[in-house]
Design a protein around this motif. Structure first.
Motif, PDB file in Angstrom:
ATOM      1  N   GLU A   1      50.998  54.642  41.295  1.00  0.00           N
ATOM      2  CA  GLU A   1      50.687  53.420  40.565  1.00  0.00           C
ATOM      3  C   GLU A   1      50.213  52.299  41.471  1.00  0.00           C
ATOM      4  O   GLU A   1      49.273  51.564  41.139  1.00  0.00           O
ATOM      5  N   GLU A   2      50.843  52.144  42.638  1.00  0.00           N
ATOM      6  CA  GLU A   2      50.441  51.034  43.504  1.00  0.00           C
ATOM      7  C   GLU A   2      49.006  51.211  43.997  1.00  0.00           C
ATOM      8  O   GLU A   2      48.262  50.231  44.157  1.00  0.00           O
ATOM      9  N   ASN A   3      48.584  52.460  44.228  1.00  0.00           N
ATOM     10  CA  ASN A   3      47.202  52.708  44.618  1.00  0.00           C
ATOM     11  C   ASN A   3      46.236  52.400  43.477  1.00  0.00           C
ATOM     12  O   ASN A   3      45.174  51.800  43.683  1.00  0.00           O
ATOM     13  N   VAL A   4      46.600  52.815  42.268  1.00  0.00           N
ATOM     14  CA  VAL A   4      45.748  52.570  41.102  1.00  0.00           C
ATOM     15  C   VAL A   4      45.507  51.078  40.929  1.00  0.00           C
ATOM     16  O   VAL A   4      44.368  50.621  40.728  1.00  0.00           O
ATOM     17  N   GLN A   5      46.587  50.284  41.014  1.00  0.00           N
ATOM     18  CA  GLN A   5      46.444  48.844  40.802  1.00  0.00           C
ATOM     19  C   GLN A   5      45.654  48.171  41.913  1.00  0.00           C
ATOM     20  O   GLN A   5      44.826  47.290  41.654  1.00  0.00           O
ATOM     21  N   ALA A   6      45.900  48.558  43.145  1.00  0.00           N
ATOM     22  CA  ALA A   6      45.195  47.929  44.268  1.00  0.00           C
ATOM     23  C   ALA A   6      43.694  48.184  44.193  1.00  0.00           C
ATOM     24  O   ALA A   6      42.883  47.277  44.419  1.00  0.00           O
ATOM     25  N   ILE A   7      43.297  49.400  43.863  1.00  0.00           N
ATOM     26  CA  ILE A   7      41.878  49.751  43.856  1.00  0.00           C
ATOM     27  C   ILE A   7      41.157  49.070  42.694  1.00  0.00           C
ATOM     28  O   ILE A   7      40.016  48.618  42.846  1.00  0.00           O
ATOM     29  N   MET A   8      41.816  48.947  41.530  1.00  0.00           N
ATOM     30  CA  MET A   8      41.121  48.323  40.399  1.00  0.00           C
ATOM     31  C   MET A   8      40.880  46.833  40.614  1.00  0.00           C
ATOM     32  O   MET A   8      40.065  46.226  39.918  1.00  0.00           O
ATOM     33  N   ARG A   9      41.563  46.227  41.574  1.00  0.00           N
ATOM     34  CA  ARG A   9      41.323  44.814  41.873  1.00  0.00           C
ATOM     35  C   ARG A   9      40.078  44.597  42.732  1.00  0.00           C
ATOM     36  O   ARG A   9      39.630  43.469  42.906  1.00  0.00           O
ATOM     37  N   HIS A  10      39.512  45.656  43.281  1.00  0.00           N
ATOM     38  CA  HIS A  10      38.441  45.499  44.259  1.00  0.00           C
ATOM     39  C   HIS A  10      37.190  44.887  43.622  1.00  0.00           C
ATOM     40  O   HIS A  10      36.884  45.107  42.451  1.00  0.00           O
ATOM     41  N   SER A  11      36.449  44.167  44.424  1.00  0.00           N
ATOM     42  CA  SER A  11      35.301  43.408  43.925  1.00  0.00           C
ATOM     43  C   SER A  11      34.164  44.282  43.418  1.00  0.00           C
ATOM     44  O   SER A  11      33.274  43.796  42.720  1.00  0.00           O
ATOM     45  N   THR A  12      34.134  45.573  43.767  1.00  0.00           N
ATOM     46  CA  THR A  12      33.057  46.450  43.299  1.00  0.00           C
ATOM     47  C   THR A  12      33.528  47.445  42.246  1.00  0.00           C
ATOM     48  O   THR A  12      32.793  48.360  41.880  1.00  0.00           O
TER      49      THR A  12
END
Length: 531
Positions: free
Chosen positions: A395-406
């Motif tokens: 879950e922590e990976n999923v949330q971190a990546i979806m915040r990315h600017s691209t």
């Protein structure tokens, strides 16, 4: 005007704050975005308290065949998707010849089924896009599949391409983009695309970039070698000059728990250097694929019959078992398989229906055999046409990546099987329900931009992805307080709640919450193909 959405909270796809406006539609286009209460039309939809957004763009879809088999496409229409990108993971049905098409029908049965009596009346990319234009519910873009191209030019051998074969692949890719493909995909854990060396990918991507396309790879590992695999794709983009869109850019398996920041730093460093990179993800932890994808690449060399022969040989089975369970095969991302994490979710033969919904380990215990033997026997009996879920996400990976600017959204959804992954029906409302309303990972306007305007920019769709006058009337109207995904792993074919209307090219595909059966979608073709 034909239709006016009166007093809507407009999330225009830019990420800017919501504003209250009337939005008018005439024909296929948005005619006006005006002061609330100022527009009149033949039909008025009261949108007070509702959000009007551009139709969602599914950047990673596996509807290639099912969109034609079931053109009303309720899985996507009911979640607000108005455009999806097909031809993913290096494997799809154009361009083909008769031999390759027959092989793909077998290889991809776990993804798309192989319906009896279906009319396979195309061979080229252009002919496939023309077939879509005969009537489908959503707009569809297409990527030339690199694995399919390699089948045509090289076959199923694990070796470098000759100069002549490489030139043939480049011609096939160039032709596909000239006929309307938006770019090229790869599936570098799937045969035979995985047999391509980096230099081969660079040469093909040069062709893609020169013709206004982008490269969307499923790279060589999402497990043990994930960061190196991402780095290889960035290197391909740098050397070829081709824009890069990383497919389902996740960091999975136990070896990558908490490592999303490492991936994001890699991406940010490349972006700072001027690379053109974007990515998509789905908002779930488990992944999905066909069960035979876990095999080591050498076990799948030569195609279906050669693979089945190996699975029938006692010594070869032991060699494959050791690769999967002990060292970690390249097909399983370099990580030794945990059979408790591999759940069978679709079979072709009714006699194997008892396996659906259970892990390979659990079914093996019931049958009194080993997980490896159950795995091999199932693949043989199903002729590799079995699909599975892989419970390997964090879950922590999923949330971190979806915040990315691209970041953009992609369902990676498979529509067939007894229990397909619920992402096929729930991805886009899940972003807005769980990650906006419940967890606050993204705010609503920003999330809509991820799922619409940003994706349209990657596809270079000059008139889609925004609520703006002159743009295509691809629109979704939803209640921000009630929109939610209802599809579950136990009951995956469930329509989203809280979505009132979906318009595709100005035509209502979902009206008052109910599908209309309208087939107003069309193929969206590479705007740079003539260059």
């Amino acid at each position: 005007m034909d239709v006016v959405f009166r007093g809507a909270l407009v999330a225009d796809g830019t990420g800017d704050a919501l504003t209250r406006h009337d939005v008018g539609v005439t024909g296929e286009k948005i005619a006006s975005v005006a002061e609330a209460g100022s527009l009149a039309g033949r039909r008025t939809i009261d949108a007070d308290g509702l959000v009007l957004a551009p139709g969602f763009i599914d950047m990673h879809s596996h509807s290639d065949l099912q969109l034609l088999v079931n053109p009303d496409h309720p899985a996507k229409i009911t979640q607000g998707v108005t455009t999806e990108v097909l031809g993913q993971d290096g494997l799809s049905y154009a361009p083909v010849d008769d031999v390759v098409l027959e092989a793909l029908r077998q290889q991809l049965a776990g993804w798309n089924d192989d319906p009896p009596g279906f009319d396979w009346n195309w061979r080229s990319v252009g002919e496939y896009l023309d077939r879509l234009d005969q009537g489908v519910a959503v707009n569809a873009a297409y990527l030339v599949p690199q694995g399919t191209v390699r089948m045509l030019a090289v076959g199923w051998d694990d070796r470098p391409a000759t100069d002549a074969e490489l030139n043939r692949m480049k011609e096939l890719v160039a032709t596909g983009l000239a006929e309307g493909a938006m770019g090229m995909s790869s599936g570098l854990t799937y045969t035979p695309g995985m047999y391509a060396e980096t230099s081969e990918l660079v040469e093909l991507c040069r062709v893609v970039g020169e013709r206004g396309g982008f490269y969307s790879p499923h790279h060589r590992s999402y497990g043990k070698g994930a960061l190196a695999a991402f780095a290889e794709m960035i290197d391909v983009s740098r050397r070829s000059g081709c824009p890069l869109h990383l497919a389902h850019a996740t960091m999975n398996f136990s070896v990558n728990k908490g490592k999303a920041p490492d991936l994001l730093k890699l991406l940010d460093d490349a972006l700072d250097d001027g690379c053109d990179i974007s990515l998509d993800t789905y908002p779930y932890l488990p992944g999905a694929t066909y069960l035979s994808a876990l095999l080591p690449s050498w076990a799948a060399e030569g195609g279906l019959d050669a693979t089945l022969t190996r699975l029938s040989d006692v010594d070869e089975r032991e060699r494959i078992r050791a690769a999967i369970e002990e060292s970690g095969s390249d097909g399983a991302h370099g990580v030794p398989i945990d059979w408790d994490a591999i759940e069978i979710n679709g079979v072709r033969n009714e006699r194997n229906a008892h396996l659906v919904g259970h892990s390979v380990a659990a079914s093996a215990r019931t049958a009194g055999t080993t997980p490896a033997n159950l795995y091999f026997d199932t693949l043989l009996d199903e002729r590799l046409g079995t699909s599975c879920l892989m419970h390997v996400g964090h879950e922590e990976n999923v949330q971190a990546i979806m915040r990315h600017s691209t970041h953009t959204g992609g369902s990676d959804g498979l529509l067939v099987g007894a229990r397909p992954h619920p992402r096929a029906w729930g991805t886009f409302p899940r972003y807005l329900a769980r990650y906006v309303r419940e967890l606050g990972v993204l705010d609503l306007a920003e999330c809509v931009a991820h799922l619409t305007g940003r994706a349209a920019r990657r596809l270079r769709l000059a008139d889609r992805g925004l609520v703006r006058a002159g743009y295509a009337a691809d629109l979704v109207l939803f209640d921000p307080e009630t929109i939610t995904d209802t599809a579950t792993f136990d009951d995956p074919r469930q329509a989203a709640a809280g979505i009132t209307s979906v318009f595709v090219n100005g035509v209502a595909a979902l009206d008052d919450g109910r599908p209309t059966g309208a087939l107003a979608g069309r193929s969206l073709r590479n705007p740079g193909r003539a260059r």
